[in-house]
Design a protein around this motif. Structure first.
Motif, mmCIF file in Angstrom:
data_model
loop_
_atom_site.group_PDB
_atom_site.id
_atom_site.type_symbol
_atom_site.label_atom_id
_atom_site.label_comp_id
_atom_site.label_asym_id
_atom_site.label_seq_id
_atom_site.Cartn_x
_atom_site.Cartn_y
_atom_site.Cartn_z
ATOM 1 N N GLU A 103 -16.555 19.059 91.727
ATOM 2 C CA GLU A 103 -18.306 19.250 92.241
ATOM 3 C C GLU A 103 -18.585 18.813 93.509
ATOM 4 O OE1 GLU A 103 -21.920 17.407 89.617
ATOM 5 O OE2 GLU A 103 -19.824 16.147 88.662
ATOM 6 N N PRO A 121 -23.919 12.208 104.418
ATOM 7 C CA PRO A 121 -23.306 11.134 105.325
ATOM 8 C C PRO A 121 -21.903 10.320 105.317
ATOM 9 C CG PRO A 121 -25.992 10.943 106.096
ATOM 10 C CD PRO A 121 -25.393 11.715 104.693
ATOM 11 N N LEU A 166 -31.417 14.018 93.987
ATOM 12 C CA LEU A 166 -31.419 15.041 95.499
ATOM 13 C C LEU A 166 -32.360 15.924 95.765
ATOM 14 C CD1 LEU A 166 -27.672 14.409 96.088
ATOM 15 C CD2 LEU A 166 -29.239 12.753 96.735
ATOM 16 N N TYR A 179 -17.833 15.275 99.264
ATOM 17 C CA TYR A 179 -19.227 15.371 99.972
ATOM 18 C C TYR A 179 -19.497 15.245 101.531
ATOM 19 C CZ TYR A 179 -20.157 11.427 96.332
ATOM 20 O OH TYR A 179 -20.223 10.968 95.377
ATOM 21 N N MET A 210 -22.853 10.022 90.468
ATOM 22 C CA MET A 210 -24.112 11.068 91.551
ATOM 23 C C MET A 210 -25.247 12.469 90.704
ATOM 24 S SD MET A 210 -25.071 11.741 95.502
ATOM 25 C CE MET A 210 -24.053 10.368 95.790
ATOM 26 N N ASN A 211 -25.901 12.315 90.980
ATOM 27 C CA ASN A 211 -26.195 13.811 90.645
ATOM 28 C C ASN A 211 -26.769 14.733 91.122
ATOM 29 O OD1 ASN A 211 -28.411 14.321 89.083
ATOM 30 N ND2 ASN A 211 -27.310 12.489 88.208
ATOM 31 N N GLN A 212 -26.878 16.290 91.318
ATOM 32 C CA GLN A 212 -27.722 17.018 92.090
ATOM 33 C C GLN A 212 -29.393 17.162 92.499
ATOM 34 O OE1 GLN A 212 -26.228 18.561 94.550
ATOM 35 N NE2 GLN A 212 -24.325 19.042 93.649
ATOM 36 N N TYR A 272 -23.325 5.408 105.669
ATOM 37 C CA TYR A 272 -24.663 5.397 105.649
ATOM 38 C C TYR A 272 -25.075 6.169 104.137
ATOM 39 C CZ TYR A 272 -24.225 3.645 110.404
ATOM 40 O OH TYR A 272 -24.296 3.189 111.368
ATOM 41 N N ALA A 273 -25.232 6.677 103.359
ATOM 42 C CA ALA A 273 -25.418 7.512 102.257
ATOM 43 C C ALA A 273 -25.065 6.647 100.826
ATOM 44 C CB ALA A 273 -25.983 8.467 102.613
ATOM 45 N N GLN A 327 -30.369 3.505 100.282
ATOM 46 C CA GLN A 327 -29.890 3.450 101.548
ATOM 47 C C GLN A 327 -30.145 2.763 102.707
ATOM 48 O OE1 GLN A 327 -26.872 2.442 99.550
ATOM 49 N NE2 GLN A 327 -25.725 3.720 99.046
ATOM 50 N N ASN A 333 -24.625 17.698 102.758
ATOM 51 C CA ASN A 333 -25.902 16.566 103.035
ATOM 52 C C ASN A 333 -25.567 15.042 102.927
ATOM 53 O OD1 ASN A 333 -27.029 19.178 105.206
ATOM 54 N ND2 ASN A 333 -28.675 19.380 102.823
ATOM 55 N N ASP A 342 -33.132 21.237 103.281
ATOM 56 C CA ASP A 342 -32.039 20.487 102.985
ATOM 57 C C ASP A 342 -32.296 19.122 103.986
ATOM 58 O OD1 ASP A 342 -29.275 21.467 102.687
ATOM 59 O OD2 ASP A 342 -30.124 22.810 104.951
ATOM 60 N N VAL A 343 -32.342 18.032 103.224
ATOM 61 C CA VAL A 343 -32.219 16.492 104.149
ATOM 62 C C VAL A 343 -31.560 15.873 103.740
ATOM 63 C CG1 VAL A 343 -33.349 14.607 103.653
ATOM 64 C CG2 VAL A 343 -34.538 16.364 102.275
ATOM 65 N N VAL A 344 -30.746 15.136 104.998
ATOM 66 C CA VAL A 344 -29.034 14.517 105.226
ATOM 67 C C VAL A 344 -29.712 13.285 105.617
ATOM 68 C CG1 VAL A 344 -29.106 15.384 107.427
ATOM 69 C CG2 VAL A 344 -26.985 14.097 106.187
ATOM 70 N N GLY A 345 -29.113 12.367 105.689
ATOM 71 C CA GLY A 345 -29.673 10.662 105.545
ATOM 72 C C GLY A 345 -29.129 10.000 105.032
ATOM 73 N N PRO A 346 -28.908 8.351 104.860
ATOM 74 C CA PRO A 346 -29.265 7.986 105.769
ATOM 75 C C PRO A 346 -28.761 8.439 107.126
ATOM 76 C CG PRO A 346 -29.537 6.532 104.857
ATOM 77 C CD PRO A 346 -28.758 7.128 103.673
ATOM 78 N N LEU A 347 -29.757 8.298 108.571
ATOM 79 C CA LEU A 347 -28.475 8.612 109.826
ATOM 80 C C LEU A 347 -28.557 7.393 110.604
ATOM 81 C CD1 LEU A 347 -28.381 12.190 110.078
ATOM 82 C CD2 LEU A 347 -25.951 11.056 109.316
ATOM 83 N N GLU A 385 -16.245 2.861 92.482
ATOM 84 C CA GLU A 385 -16.476 3.295 91.764
ATOM 85 C C GLU A 385 -15.754 4.809 91.946
ATOM 86 O OE1 GLU A 385 -19.956 6.937 91.312
ATOM 87 O OE2 GLU A 385 -20.707 5.541 92.549
ATOM 88 N N PHE A 430 -17.823 8.089 113.156
ATOM 89 C CA PHE A 430 -19.366 7.877 112.293
ATOM 90 C C PHE A 430 -18.541 7.177 111.022
ATOM 91 C CE2 PHE A 430 -21.847 9.449 109.050
ATOM 92 C CZ PHE A 430 -22.958 9.025 109.484
ATOM 93 N N LEU A 458 -30.459 8.781 96.782
ATOM 94 C CA LEU A 458 -29.553 8.302 97.835
ATOM 95 C C LEU A 458 -30.393 7.399 98.826
ATOM 96 C CD1 LEU A 458 -26.543 8.128 97.600
ATOM 97 C CD2 LEU A 458 -26.788 10.216 98.800
ATOM 98 N N ARG A 499 -34.464 20.226 106.951
ATOM 99 C CA ARG A 499 -33.940 21.502 107.099
ATOM 100 C C ARG A 499 -35.168 22.175 105.993
ATOM 101 N NH1 ARG A 499 -29.790 25.936 107.439
ATOM 102 N NH2 ARG A 499 -29.212 25.339 105.283
ATOM 103 N N GLU A 511 -33.820 28.564 105.009
ATOM 104 C CA GLU A 511 -32.524 28.777 105.113
ATOM 105 C C GLU A 511 -32.468 29.147 106.474
ATOM 106 O OE1 GLU A 511 -31.149 31.885 103.422
ATOM 107 O OE2 GLU A 511 -29.728 32.115 104.105
ATOM 108 N N PHE A 513 -20.422 18.188 96.937
ATOM 109 C CA PHE A 513 -22.651 17.562 97.494
ATOM 110 C C PHE A 513 -22.148 17.575 98.657
ATOM 111 C CE2 PHE A 513 -20.640 14.891 93.363
ATOM 112 C CZ PHE A 513 -21.851 15.513 92.736
#
Ligand SMILES: Cc1cc2nc3c(=O)[nH]c(=O)nc-3n(C[C@H](O)[C@H](O)[C@H](O)COP(=O)(O)OP(=O)(O)OC[C@H]3O[C@@H](n4cnc5c(N)ncnc54)[C@H](O)[C@@H]3O)c2cc1C
Ligand SMILES: Cc1cc2nc3c(=O)[nH]c(=O)nc-3n(C[C@H](O)[C@H](O)[C@H](O)COP(=O)(O)OP(=O)(O)OC[C@H]3O[C@@H](n4cnc5c(N)ncnc54)[C@H](O)[C@@H]3O)c2cc1C
Ligand code: SF4
Ligand code: SF4
Ligand code: FES
Lengths: 287, 476
Positions: free
Chosen positions: B223, B229, A6, B186, A1-3, B232-233, A33, B227, A88-93, B242, B414, A29, A43, A46, B225
């Motif tokens: 590293e 989860p 995202l 993570y 993964m790389n930043q 699922y992610a 998914q 956000n 910020d974005v987090v998911g999928p949830l 991996e 979770f 991501l 979000r 900040e 990371f």
């Protein structure tokens, strides 16, 4: 993964109706998914709060949300433009919808709920179901995404004022449809009151009905318990966490009264936050 | 032999700290630390060490304070404990190191926690804490590798994923990072640190300290990371494909509710929600921060652990009048003694031998009171504590607009619902061997998700053991 994958940049943004915006966000991501029925938590800054939004579509590198401006955070989200970055974005949830062959499926979307049923309807269609889609809003202007459901076996648009499709609300249309046709399962997503009423009807007809609960959330990972809701089956009453056990539940078993009361927990603070925000930014011309 | 009195740690006065989130304990100055360090008898058989879950050479780090060699002292601490600034603040010392100090027999034990904190804070002030690459914290890992340089270089080509950034995950990341393993951490939340950031409040553990530790991990090349989860992610299957090994440190974050009538009323919080709103989301600064919180005029907190004390003292700082309701007596309270003492000093009221039976709400679904029942202690239960039994007809109502339940947590499901192959016990915690290895050989686990809710130092200890297990596994 790389930043970089995202980076949460807004790729595309389009106004669908007054205060309702369609936004594509870059995030490989989630783009890869996301499954129908899942959501993200966003979000904006900040100091922002964490707000949950349903994933309306995804394409491998980005995902789509449809936001309705109802308070400070959603007003602010609608004010962002292409090129802006979400903090910020987090998911999928959340658990994905139960996509499989059910037979005859009735799918109901009201308001922004129309965006939430879009991926579910598509997936159910691909799984071989015969799908009837009811979408409803107050007027033709509010009836979003109505040209995106052409794949449905039957599409029944409704508007309260009759400016498009059937004159009435989705509940009226649902009743008529259930009289005409046998359904194996129903999906119903929209305002809490609509989900409650449609669940009552489904109970009468004894048909399972999936609703997507929009409870107030913080973490979305089962850690705070804020999203808890009471699920009552014949012989038990259980506390369930909407973010991990849901967001979809069989609406026949949801304790709607306590659910709706909990949605109003922060009414006073929310009002204050919006007033303060509008004072700061002036007329929300962008809505 | 006359024993000098324990040197008190300077603290903010109760009247000065009740309305803000500033750290209560100000910590020793060098002068005070020196005096306290001198009290240590430098025992030949230091019993204190056996009380520390990670076996810190306590007389060793203390004597270096007396010698004025704080750098050496820090090196000693760091070689056992990855997070001394944090453990010095939050360990339940009275049942660990200090509880085992010989001076208990003659007076007051050495204030080991405060000395540890002093050295760690000094190190960061003076900037010698970031030479951490030099300090190898697990003594046993170099032993595995000593005679075999091939293994050391082999490790550099390995990739390990760490799920969860609580003390367990951070420790694994640090241990492996130092050996040159490529580590990806993570975290589902938008900040790293687990309970250290969302649970334990600023007035006990300033968040700056946690940030510092995370930054140091980055300097090791780890590293991180946020956000993400996992579940699922990133599906567990993908992790297994991996990475050469995976560490699961997802904590026991799911709050329990008593399940009494009225639990769904507005105004009934879990401590986790209340504390998360305050600590992580800074709701106490609403509306400058967007997340709202209900403060209430009268708050009832249910429970007797650290979480209950943290919730009670946070609510107090937000301006409420606070009552803690606990079903046993003060002697059985699991919270750190210092926090109970601080809570009392700040004016929090305690109702012992009392348990809620029902929440009372008004017509709009808002909490207005908590109906409680009096308890008495009966026979001892499995945990060795006397079991509280309700006294019939002793019910009474405590007026409250907010109630906060802090009665414990359970396994965080979770990730686990997406990971059915991972064997768990009947309580839903992951089963491991002594090196944290799970039923899937590539997957290791540690911290609260293995033991159930415990302590920072135990989670760290588990992280160290698991890092050792992972190194063995990767070099086999
Ligand atoms: C799983 C899920 C999916 C959702 N999907 C969508 C979607 O696709 N599009 C959309 O427009 N909205 C969606 N929502 C609702 C959306 O999250 C809220 O409208 C938003 O949080 C309101 O924030 P605000 O600051 O703008 O409004 P506020 O003024 O803060 O609140 C307005 C109302 O929104 C609800 N709300 C407030 N804070 C939260 C919170 N943190 N979490 C959840 N609800 C809250 C409350 O009922 C409140 O009365 C979803 C909610 C959930 C739980
Ligand atoms: C309010 C409170 C006060 C406490 N006070 C003390 C004290 O004074 N002294 C003491 O020693 N102990 C105390 N404890 C206990 C201590 O904090 C815990 O035992 C310790 O933090 C456990 O560490 P951990 O690494 O196992 O998990 P946690 O600290 O719980 O961290 C787990 C992390 O994993 C993340 N996560 C979970 N699922 C996923 C996923 N699927 N993907 C990615 N990330 C995920 C979580 O978001 C979290 O950040 C306290 C606990 C609480 C709640
Ligand atoms: S780590 Fe905790 S138990 Fe060990 S010496 Fe330090 S304060 Fe005591
Ligand atoms: S037992 Fe107490 S006095 Fe003895 S070495 Fe340890 S801290 Fe010092
Ligand atoms: S949002 Fe916190 S537990 Fe569901």
């Amino acid at each position: 993964m790389n930043q970089e994958e995202l980076n949460n940049v807004i790729l595309r943004k389009r106004k669908l109706a007054y205060g309702v915006h369609d936004v594509w966000i870059k995030n490989d991501l989630i783009g890869r998914q996301a499954k129908p029925g899942q959501f993200v938590i966003v979000r904006i800054s900040e100091k922002g709060e964490r707000i949950p939004l349903t994933i309306a579509e995804s394409n491998g590198e980005a995902f789509r949300i449809v936001v309705k401006a109802v308070g400070k955070s959603t007003y602010e989200l609608c004010s962002l433009n292409e090129g802006d970055i979400l903090y910020d974005v987090v998911g999928p949830l959340g658990k994905p919808s139960e996509i499989k062959y059910h037979g005859n499926v009735l799918i109901i979307g009201g308001g922004v709920g129309i965006a939430a049923i879009l991926p579910i309807a598509k997936a159910l269609k691909s799984a071989g179901n015969n799908i009837t889609v009811i979408i409803g809003a107050r007027t033709i202007q509010d009836l979003i995404l109505r040209d995106e459901f052409t794949f449905a076996d039957k599409l029944l648009p409704t508007t309260d004022d009759g400016s498009f499709g059937y004159k009435g609300n989705v509940i009226d249309a649902m009743k008529i449809e259930l009289e005409k046709e046998n359904y194996n399962v129903i999906w119903s997503i929209g305002p809490a009151i609509m989900m409650k009423l449609s669940s009552e009807i489904a109970t009468k007809y004894n048909i399972p009905i999936w609703v997507s609960l929009n409870s107030i959330m913080i973490d979305g990972t089962g850690m705070c318990g804020g999203c808890r809701t009471v699920i009552k089956t014949d012989n038990s009453e259980k506390i369930q966490y909407v973010c991990v056990d849901g967001p979809e539940f069989d609406g026949r078993y949801v304790d709607w009264d306590s659910f709706i009361k909990r949605l109003n927990q922060y009414k006073e603070q929310e009002k204050l936050a919006l007033e303060r925000y509008l004072k700061e930014v002036g007329e929300p011309t962008w809505l | 032999m006359a024993v000098k009195d324990r040197i008190p740690v300077p603290e903010l006065e109760p009247s000065k700290r009740k309305k803000n989130f500033m750290e209560v304990s100000l910590g020793y100055t060098f002068e005070l630390a020196y005096q306290e360090a001198q009290r240590c008898l430098q025992c030949k058989v230091p019993t204190c060490i056996s009380g520390c879950p990670v076996g810190i050479d306590i007389p060793g780090f203390i004597i270096e304070i007396v010698r004025g060699n704080l750098k050496k002292s820090y090196e000693i601490l760091k070689s056992y404990n990855y997070l001394p600034a944090i453990c010095g603040r939050v360990c339940p010392q009275e049942v660990q190191c200090e509880g085992a100090c010989v001076l208990n027999k003659m007076g007051k034990p050495i204030n080991i926690g405060a000395l540890e904190r002093f050295v760690a804070d000094f190190a960061s002030q003076e900037g010698f804490d970031d030479e951490r690459g030099k300090f190898s914290s697990s003594e046993s890992i170099p032993n595995i590798l000593k005679s075999e340089p091939d293994k050391v270089s082999a490790l550099k080509s390995k990739k390990v994923a760490v799920v969860g950034s609580g003390p367990a995950g951070l420790t694994v990341a640090s241990e492996l990072g130092k050996l040159g393993v490529k580590v990806h951490v993570y975290e589902a939340l938008h900040e790293f640190g687990g309970v250290l950031v969302y649970g334990i409040p600023e007035f006990r553990l300033p968040k700056e300290i946690v940030k510092r530790e995370v930054l140091q991990l980055e300097t090791l090349g780890v590293e991180l990371f946020k956000n993400i989860p996992v579940g699922y992610a990133i599906h567990p299957k993908e992790l297994l494909e991996e990475y050469d090994a995976v560490f699961v440190g997802v904590g026991a974050g799911t709050p329990k509710f008593m399940g009494i009538p009225g639990s769904e009323l507005n105004g009934v919080y879990s401590a986790n929600e209340f504390l998360t709103r305050v600590n992580l989301m800074k709701a106490y600064r609403f509306p400058e921060y967007d997340t709202p919180i209900k403060v209430g005029k009268r708050v009832v907190v249910v429970g007797g652990g650290n979480t209950a004390m943290d919730a009670a003292r946070s609510a107090l700082r937000l301006g409420a009048q606070v009552t803690v309701v606990y079903r046993r007596t003060e002697a059985e309270m699991p919270a750190r003694r210092a926090e109970i003492h601080h809570a009392k000093e700040e004016g929090i009221e305690f109702l012992f031998l009392t348990n809620p039976v029902k929440y009372i709400g008004n017509e709009s679904g808002k909490l207005i009171g908590v109906e409680c029942i009096k308890m008495e202690l009966g026979e001892s239960d499995e945990s060795g504590r006397r079991k509280p039994i309700p006294i019939p007809n002793s019910n009474f109502v405590v007026e409250a607009d907010i109630a906060i339940e802090a009665i414990g947590t359970e396994s965080n499901r979770f990730l686990l619902i997406q990971f059915p192959d991972l064997k768990t016990n009947k309580y839903g915690y992951i089963i491991t061997n002594e090196y944290g290895q799970t039923s899937i050989p590539k997957v290791f686990a540690g911290g609260d998700i293995v033991t159930g809710s415990a302590t920072v130092i135990l989670a760290m200890g588990a992280g160290k053991k698991a890092a050792e297990g992972i190194v063995r596994f990767l070099t086999e």
